[in-house]
Design a protein around this motif. Sequence first.
Motif, mmCIF file in Angstrom:
data_model
loop_
_atom_site.group_PDB
_atom_site.id
_atom_site.type_symbol
_atom_site.label_atom_id
_atom_site.label_comp_id
_atom_site.label_asym_id
_atom_site.label_seq_id
_atom_site.Cartn_x
_atom_site.Cartn_y
_atom_site.Cartn_z
ATOM 1 N N GLY A 41 -5.620 23.165 -29.124
ATOM 2 C CA GLY A 41 -6.988 22.972 -28.667
ATOM 3 C C GLY A 41 -7.336 23.855 -27.486
ATOM 4 O O GLY A 41 -8.424 24.440 -27.430
ATOM 5 N N LEU A 42 -6.414 23.967 -26.527
ATOM 6 C CA LEU A 42 -6.678 24.770 -25.336
ATOM 7 C C LEU A 42 -6.704 26.262 -25.650
ATOM 8 O O LEU A 42 -7.578 26.992 -25.166
ATOM 9 N N VAL A 43 -5.754 26.708 -26.462
ATOM 10 C CA VAL A 43 -5.578 28.144 -26.670
ATOM 11 C C VAL A 43 -6.502 28.681 -27.755
ATOM 12 O O VAL A 43 -7.187 29.694 -27.562
ATOM 13 N N ALA A 44 -6.527 28.005 -28.900
ATOM 14 C CA ALA A 44 -7.239 28.571 -30.050
ATOM 15 C C ALA A 44 -8.477 27.791 -30.447
ATOM 16 O O ALA A 44 -9.407 28.354 -31.001
ATOM 17 N N GLY A 45 -8.490 26.479 -30.172
ATOM 18 C CA GLY A 45 -9.573 25.668 -30.705
ATOM 19 C C GLY A 45 -10.829 25.634 -29.865
ATOM 20 O O GLY A 45 -11.910 25.349 -30.386
ATOM 21 N N ALA A 46 -10.727 25.915 -28.557
ATOM 22 C CA ALA A 46 -11.884 25.761 -27.685
ATOM 23 C C ALA A 46 -13.049 26.635 -28.139
ATOM 24 O O ALA A 46 -14.173 26.165 -28.303
ATOM 25 N N GLY A 180 -7.380 18.767 -26.084
ATOM 26 C CA GLY A 180 -7.278 20.161 -25.685
ATOM 27 C C GLY A 180 -8.614 20.876 -25.686
ATOM 28 O O GLY A 180 -8.855 21.770 -24.855
ATOM 29 N N THR A 181 -9.505 20.496 -26.588
ATOM 30 C CA THR A 181 -10.819 21.138 -26.652
ATOM 31 C C THR A 181 -11.853 20.436 -25.785
ATOM 32 O O THR A 181 -12.966 20.949 -25.621
ATOM 33 N N ALA A 182 -11.529 19.265 -25.234
ATOM 34 C CA ALA A 182 -12.503 18.485 -24.470
ATOM 35 C C ALA A 182 -13.092 19.242 -23.276
ATOM 36 O O ALA A 182 -14.307 19.160 -23.045
ATOM 37 N N PRO A 183 -12.295 19.977 -22.470
ATOM 38 C CA PRO A 183 -12.912 20.688 -21.334
ATOM 39 C C PRO A 183 -13.999 21.661 -21.760
ATOM 40 O O PRO A 183 -15.048 21.758 -21.107
ATOM 41 N N ALA A 184 -13.786 22.378 -22.862
ATOM 42 C CA ALA A 184 -14.798 23.331 -23.316
ATOM 43 C C ALA A 184 -16.066 22.607 -23.755
ATOM 44 O O ALA A 184 -17.186 23.044 -23.463
ATOM 45 N N PHE A 185 -15.920 21.480 -24.464
ATOM 46 C CA PHE A 185 -17.098 20.720 -24.885
ATOM 47 C C PHE A 185 -17.816 20.126 -23.675
ATOM 48 O O PHE A 185 -19.052 20.085 -23.636
ATOM 49 N N ALA A 186 -17.070 19.625 -22.700
ATOM 50 C CA ALA A 186 -17.695 19.057 -21.506
ATOM 51 C C ALA A 186 -18.487 20.122 -20.752
ATOM 52 O O ALA A 186 -19.610 19.875 -20.286
ATOM 53 N N LEU A 187 -17.916 21.321 -20.638
ATOM 54 C CA LEU A 187 -18.621 22.416 -19.964
ATOM 55 C C LEU A 187 -19.875 22.805 -20.730
ATOM 56 O O LEU A 187 -20.946 23.012 -20.140
ATOM 57 N N LEU A 188 -19.760 22.885 -22.058
ATOM 58 C CA LEU A 188 -20.922 23.226 -22.866
ATOM 59 C C LEU A 188 -22.015 22.167 -22.724
ATOM 60 O O LEU A 188 -23.200 22.497 -22.596
#
Length: 317
Positions: A41-46, A180-188
């Motif tokens: 999630g952090l590396v590829a999924g964000a 793992g992808t949650a930080p990117a969604f929260a920022l978006l």
Amino acid sequence: MESGDDDEVLPRIPPPALPPAPRPALSAQAAALFAGGVAAGLVAGAATCTATQGGLLIGLVDGRRGRDRAAVGWFLAGRLASHTTAGALLGLLGSAVSLPPQARAALLVAAGLMIVVFAVRLMRREPACAPVPPRAYRAPLLGAATILVPCGVTLGVELLAVSSGSPLAGAAAMAGFVLGTAPAFALLGYVLRRVSRTRLARLAGVVAVAAGLWTAGTGLSLGGWLATPAPAAAGTPQQKVTVWATRDGYRPGMVSAPAGVPVEVVFKVADPGCTGTVTIAGRDVALPATVRLPPQPPGTLRYVCGMGMYAGFITFS
């Protein structure tokens, strides 16, 4: 004192057997898959998941609702719940519960059109006119709906959950991926909420319309409903061909194979990304893998990445 004849000798009763200690293999597998899901999630999924599923966040930022700080949190909670449940089902029942490519393509088209409707509402700042959930349930339901619009990396994690053969391990893999992808969604979500209160809302709406049309287009491509011209065949037909999955597509994009005989297609991975999952002959395959095709008639077989973005062709002659 001597014991009499009536004395009874009691048999020796062995102590009750203790239950066997639980094997740590399952918990270790779940922990490993959870860590792998977080890393994926952090590396590829964000980037890929926010591009594919982030448009659904537009449904939370129209007018008054865009000021609700908890909306993004509920969106992420719904996303975590649906993905974890799906992972448990995949681990328990295997590929029987996974959506076939055609159904997934239809959902991508529907999601793309929904994103366009949300974007138009954002630009016009009009009351909701689309069939959307009530306000109290909209955020978690939209988050849960992201399981129906998987990105390429999500498909790879789902296939990993299927192969685990365990509901706990499957749920751990999917939950780790969502976290793992949650930080990117929260920022978006934070950016969208801020933009919705400024004059940039119209620009954000235009970008969201483009994202919605792109999502619908990938669904059309995945379903084979979008005509894609095949490049000219090159090379001598071979019963075993090798295709490399790169960030920019499949190389070579066109290969030749003989018709009427079984053919092996060896997929190798050059770069991790969307092309790491391929849909070929009506099924999803996580790469690297070797796909054995039964004898094919003369013609062209099209395969596509799990998101419908990149396609390749095999010409049988």
